[in-house]
Scaffold this motif. Sequence first.
Motif, short mmCIF file in Angstrom:
data_model
loop_
_atom_site.label_atom_id
_atom_site.label_comp_id
_atom_site.label_asym_id
_atom_site.label_seq_id
_atom_site.Cartn_x
_atom_site.Cartn_y
_atom_site.Cartn_z
N GLU A 97 0.82 -1.21 0.00
CA GLU A 97 0.00 0.00 0.00
C GLU A 97 0.85 1.26 0.00
OE1 GLU A 97 -3.26 0.21 -0.42
OE2 GLU A 97 -3.20 -1.96 -0.70
N SER A 98 2.02 1.21 0.62
CA SER A 98 2.87 2.40 0.71
C SER A 98 3.34 2.88 -0.65
CB SER A 98 4.08 2.11 1.61
OG SER A 98 4.97 1.19 0.99
N LEU A 99 3.32 2.00 -1.65
CA LEU A 99 3.84 2.35 -2.98
C LEU A 99 2.81 3.03 -3.87
CD1 LEU A 99 5.67 -1.03 -3.72
CD2 LEU A 99 6.58 0.97 -2.53
N GLN A 100 1.56 3.05 -3.43
CA GLN A 100 0.48 3.49 -4.31
C GLN A 100 0.56 4.97 -4.68
OE1 GLN A 100 -1.55 1.29 -5.81
NE2 GLN A 100 -0.24 -0.17 -4.72
N GLY A 101 1.00 5.81 -3.76
CA GLY A 101 1.04 7.25 -4.04
C GLY A 101 1.96 7.58 -5.21
N CYS A 102 3.17 7.07 -5.17
CA CYS A 102 4.12 7.33 -6.26
C CYS A 102 3.69 6.63 -7.54
CB CYS A 102 5.52 6.87 -5.86
SG CYS A 102 6.40 8.03 -4.77
N LEU A 103 3.08 5.46 -7.40
CA LEU A 103 2.61 4.76 -8.59
C LEU A 103 1.53 5.56 -9.30
CD1 LEU A 103 2.58 2.33 -10.45
CD2 LEU A 103 1.05 1.17 -8.83
N GLU A 104 0.65 6.19 -8.54
CA GLU A 104 -0.40 7.02 -9.15
C GLU A 104 0.21 8.21 -9.91
OE1 GLU A 104 -3.08 8.11 -6.07
OE2 GLU A 104 -3.86 6.07 -5.78
N GLU A 105 1.29 8.78 -9.35
CA GLU A 105 1.98 9.86 -10.06
C GLU A 105 2.53 9.38 -11.39
OE1 GLU A 105 4.70 12.53 -8.22
OE2 GLU A 105 3.82 12.27 -6.21
N ALA A 106 3.11 8.18 -11.37
CA ALA A 106 3.67 7.62 -12.60
C ALA A 106 2.59 7.35 -13.63
CB ALA A 106 4.43 6.33 -12.27
N LEU A 107 1.47 6.80 -13.19
CA LEU A 107 0.37 6.50 -14.11
C LEU A 107 -0.25 7.76 -14.70
CD1 LEU A 107 -1.42 3.60 -12.18
CD2 LEU A 107 0.18 3.42 -14.09
N ALA A 108 -0.23 8.85 -13.91
CA ALA A 108 -0.76 10.11 -14.42
C ALA A 108 0.17 10.71 -15.48
CB ALA A 108 -0.95 11.10 -13.27
N LEU A 109 1.45 10.45 -15.35
CA LEU A 109 2.42 10.97 -16.31
C LEU A 109 2.40 10.20 -17.63
CD1 LEU A 109 4.99 12.74 -16.96
CD2 LEU A 109 6.33 10.84 -16.02
N ILE A 110 2.26 8.88 -17.54
CA ILE A 110 2.31 8.03 -18.73
C ILE A 110 0.93 7.99 -19.37
CG2 ILE A 110 2.78 5.69 -19.55
CD1 ILE A 110 4.55 5.33 -17.05
N PRO A 111 0.82 8.25 -20.68
CA PRO A 111 -0.50 8.20 -21.34
C PRO A 111 -1.17 6.84 -21.14
CG PRO A 111 1.16 9.17 -22.80
CD PRO A 111 1.89 8.65 -21.61
N LYS A 112 -2.48 6.85 -20.95
CA LYS A 112 -3.21 5.60 -20.68
C LYS A 112 -3.02 4.57 -21.79
CE LYS A 112 -6.84 7.43 -17.66
NZ LYS A 112 -8.30 7.58 -17.45
N ALA A 113 -2.88 5.05 -23.01
CA ALA A 113 -2.70 4.13 -24.14
C ALA A 113 -1.38 3.37 -24.04
CB ALA A 113 -2.76 4.90 -25.45
N LYS A 114 -0.46 3.88 -23.21
CA LYS A 114 0.85 3.25 -23.06
C LYS A 114 0.94 2.32 -21.86
CE LYS A 114 2.68 5.94 -26.29
NZ LYS A 114 3.20 5.42 -27.55
N HIS A 115 -0.06 2.32 -21.01
CA HIS A 115 0.04 1.60 -19.74
C HIS A 115 0.37 0.12 -19.93
CE1 HIS A 115 -2.26 4.74 -17.09
NE2 HIS A 115 -1.11 5.18 -17.57
N GLN A 116 -0.37 -0.55 -20.78
CA GLN A 116 -0.17 -1.99 -20.93
C GLN A 116 1.20 -2.33 -21.51
OE1 GLN A 116 -3.47 -3.55 -23.19
NE2 GLN A 116 -4.85 -3.50 -21.43
N GLN A 117 1.81 -1.39 -22.23
CA GLN A 117 3.12 -1.63 -22.84
C GLN A 117 4.27 -1.23 -21.92
OE1 GLN A 117 3.12 0.70 -26.45
NE2 GLN A 117 0.93 0.35 -26.74
N THR A 118 3.96 -0.65 -20.76
CA THR A 118 5.00 -0.12 -19.87
C THR A 118 5.46 -1.18 -18.88
OG1 THR A 118 4.11 2.13 -20.06
CG2 THR A 118 5.54 1.64 -18.16
N PRO A 119 6.73 -1.60 -18.93
CA PRO A 119 7.22 -2.57 -17.94
C PRO A 119 7.48 -1.89 -16.60
CG PRO A 119 8.99 -1.93 -19.41
CD PRO A 119 7.74 -1.26 -19.93
N MET A 120 7.21 -2.60 -15.53
CA MET A 120 7.45 -2.08 -14.18
C MET A 120 8.19 -3.14 -13.36
SD MET A 120 4.78 -0.43 -11.41
CE MET A 120 3.69 -1.85 -11.36
N PHE A 121 9.21 -2.68 -12.66
CA PHE A 121 10.04 -3.58 -11.86
C PHE A 121 10.16 -3.04 -10.44
CE2 PHE A 121 11.69 -2.72 -16.09
CZ PHE A 121 11.69 -3.97 -16.69
N LEU A 122 10.45 -3.94 -9.51
CA LEU A 122 10.84 -3.53 -8.16
C LEU A 122 12.07 -4.32 -7.78
CD1 LEU A 122 8.87 -2.64 -5.03
CD2 LEU A 122 10.60 -4.42 -4.84
#
Length: 457
Positions: A97-122
């Motif tokens: 849950e602690s990661l959600q705030g920054c993740l929302e910022e990232a999702l707002a920056l990246i166009p929605k059409a690109k979301h499924q193509q965007t790799p995410m790692f931790l």
Amino acid sequence: MGLTWKERAFTALLGAAAVSGLTTLILFLVEATNVLLPADTKFGIVFDAGSSHTSLFVYQWLANKENDTGVVSQALACRVKGPGISSYASDPAQAGESLQGCLEEALALIPKAKHQQTPMFLGATGGMRLLSQKNSSQAEDVFAAVSQALSRSPVAFWGAELLAGQDEGALGWVTINYILGLLVQYSFSGEWIQPLEGTSVGALDMGGASTQITFVPGGPILDTTTQATFRLYGTEHSVYTHSYLCFGRDQMLNRLLAGLVQSSPSLLVRHPCYHSGYRGTLALAPLYGSPCVQAAAPRDLGQNLTVEGTGNPGACVAAIRGLFNFSSCDGRGDCAFDSVYQPPVRGQFYVEASSPGQDGQLRDYCASGLYILTLLLEGYGFSQETWGGIEFREQAGGTNIGWTLGYMLNLTSLIPAEAPAQWRAQSYGVWVAGVVFLVLTVTAILGATVVQLWLRD
């Protein structure tokens, strides 16, 4: 007075030449522009799950250049609120849950059409390495909770993993040399130029739980366990790298305080690294909760400890030196401390050090500064001659220094083993357009000259 027929013919010839030249130039430039115009932008997200905090980074690059050099840039850096994910061992769900705030910022920056193509790692580093040593099942629960939370996002979550210390150091070296353009260069003549030997820079990283050093030594690496090899752009790079767990800033402060507690006859400790006039209390139990603290704990860990600062730099350095085993390297020129093999440092280094925490940062400044000085001079072996080659930087070229960019470049294969030929085509297109323009210009001038001579006759 009107123009004569010769003057009208001259003007028409010039106009025709200009239109012809401009049209041809536009056609060639359009062809070159088809190659050079920015193509579809891609994105990647990396969480750096450190011991004291987690950071999110968003990187972007052009889709038609994803195998070239120097095209990946940092689009966002977000510091997650709260401590590192290893601090949620007793409540793993909160780690995700602690990661959600920054993740929302990232999702707002990246166009929605690109979301499924965007790799995410931790990637998790020293803090989770320590938790894995202390309680492997708790560490697995934290990773599971983090993976579950990130899997719910609309981007392509590629997984969470624990980075080995050697990988953290080596990927940090890739990052800084990639950012500075030291892995490969492209010349105006349309050729790839490999960097000169010795032009790469070393990487030093001071985290909360561990510290890493990585560089290309001047000779062979005699201990292969400290060697990492990359083949990047057709050139093989062999680097020395070592990670010291428990020698990060936060763990150093804990070990330092625990040593002072052990040497004190009571639960009132006079701390030479804290400024004079400081007085505070803290619980004993958390101090001895880390595997890094080897000092014997008091019998009753439920008590509180009172700490008073004395502001004694000499005694502070002596206490810090006690955290190292320098004597194990006596008589060896290829040894750092604690019997760890290290070739002599060489070249320029970039240092990324973790900033002091929000709690008691003034209190810890002296200890942190003197610790870094001791580590660099007496530990890693920097001298008055080599000290000038150290740069303390958080960023280079607008990108944060650290392992995250190198990690994403590696997992997404954005750095190829061989130099791509695509840039040659791009350069060639521009070169041809320039030549054509020059030829057409000369032709027009010659034509005009001929017509002028004709008019004079």
